[in-house]
Design a protein around this motif. Sequence first.
Motif: not given
Length: 691
Positions: A497-504, A15-25
């Motif tokens: 493991g290539e874990d770059l970007g927004t990592v949960p 239903p949602y995810f957190f972006d790189e700023r920590g905002s719930k999208i």
Amino acid sequence: MSIKEKSFDQAGIMPYFFDERGSKIRAPSHIKQALLATFDGHLRSRTNPLPPVKILYQNQPHFLPLTTSDKKHPWLGKWQLRLENSEETLEGRVKKNHIELPRDLPLGYHDLTLFGHKKTVECRIIVAPQRCYQPQELKQGKKLWGSFIQLYTLKSAQNWGVGDFGDLKQFLQELAPYQADFLGLNPIHALFPANPDGASPYSPSSRKWLNVIYIDVNQLPEFQQSDSAQKWFASAEVQHQLSDLRAAEWVNYGKVLPLKLKGLRFAFDEFKQNSTALSQQAFADFVRDGGESLQVQATFDALHAHLSSRYAEQWGWDFWAPQFRDYHSETVAQFRHQYGEEIEFYAWLQFCADQQLAECDALCKAQQMTIGMYRDLAVGVTGSGSETWNDKELYCLRASVGAPPDILAPQGQNWGLTPMNPHILKQRAYQPFIDLIRANMKHCGALRIDHIMSLLRLWWIPKGDCPANGAYVRYPVDDLIAILALESQRHRCLIIGEDLGTVPKEIVSKLKNAGILSYKIFYFEFDQQGQSRHLQEYPYQAMTTLSTHDLPTINGYWRGYDFELGQKYGVYPNPKILQILRNSRIDAKEKILARLSENGITVDKGIDETLSSAVTKKFTHQLQTYVADVSSALFGFQPEDWLDMTEPVNIPGTSMEYANWRRRLTQNIDAIFADKDIQTLLKEVKAKRKG
């Protein structure tokens, strides 16, 4: 939760995810509805008392609860477990609606059968280790190093305008005196021989087979022994073509691949007519072991070539006439019967590629490299390639994979890859994933998994929509990591493991506990105070580099050349975001220079934090030598930065605008290793890692 929301949850649409700023999208309902439709009804609810597959861990209690619709009448009956690769079976009875299996089950894939209620139920039992394989040197805390290359970029006096397995051998031999522990490759998955310009190694036709462009034609005994081949090869016309292709700054796939295929056909004719019984038997064994998967790949390539020679724009099976769009169709069966030798030719090319890759692996072992080669596993396959052609149920063809918008890609990313249906994957007891991992652990000592967060979730986009209009879909992460650990131990294959970007957050500890190495880019690493992270503060269970295929070279980073190209090709349509990125780069470079100064490294006058600073080969070598001190288990760097090159191999967010995956190195392999400055760099890195 509404019925609609339950349907989304059942499908695994988040239903949602957190972006790189920590905002719930939050994902809009209409997007989730569009994605739900891509499953094509393949969301079967569980009706059996056992799931199709169950993961158990070594030396832990093994209790399997059974589900029944009637609680008053629990499941009664016997169970039988057939152990993998064994005639041995274990038996028992269901007790209190549970199956209790022995605690000391061996690692592997076992078949459980449950008898009762006038029917039998099958379940695959996978007993996995807790952690992936790591070589003894990592257990001892040693610091290893190596290089990584885009194989097609290598230049030599022998290749045909694209780096090949012969060049890979030479590179390994040249690297040997410096006692490197590994050499990493870009994905070498099968692409599209009939569509040479489909060049992205991250957009394969199949991830289970190899890119035949990497065959070193000159090394094939059949090519050497064929009088016709040698006469053709020695002709002025062919030698002139080869001379031009070798000298070119960019790989010309449209000319290189047809030329190589012509040379390979001469070699195949020789193989058919005059090869030894031993060679024939080796090929027959390869075909037998390859099974239907090899037949699919060879048929696809042969049919693609056949159709492309007759009609325009036959890019993949979804462009073909309807009767050819499924491997299992009667028309394709007729093609297989009529053009059996053509199909055999493409199967033989896979055989040649596999043999030459195996020779490179053997060379690594002969040189006693700690890891040897590491291969790179792409996130997925294109929707028009051989894998989807053969297995449309496994893939959600009306969706594609990418990434949501972020500061580096404000428009989002659509990678044009087709996602596996996680529900079908589980219903098949994960066999497609097992086959995939096994294929990519052949002939190497480590496997780098691109975008390893895909084990947990993938950004799905309804086909034809823009990348921002997507949502994350869950995958069975614990099960997939367990299988990865089992195959890793069996193949003695380290996992990166290539874990770059927004990592949960939920995947970070899972990867760490499983012994999977993280992937750290020096330019992205800053401490809590915002300073360039001290090298001794990097995690040990990681591979640290200065760049990747999606990032600028050192020279390009320092000059801000990636911003120039991004602006030129429309990657940054918002000038405010571009300015934020430029300011952030200046700030990062200032902090890097401060850290270099702290460590007694003085840089040339004129090199500063501004985007217009002059970058010298001396500075790029200083920076690489400095980062080699990192506390991570693995340090890797690339020949582009040894040579102080500026041009990147790929600009994310572009497809045809920039010549992605075509830029070659500026020097031949022998010239690279003859360079005194590069020799000094490699010696210094070796001393820092081995000292």
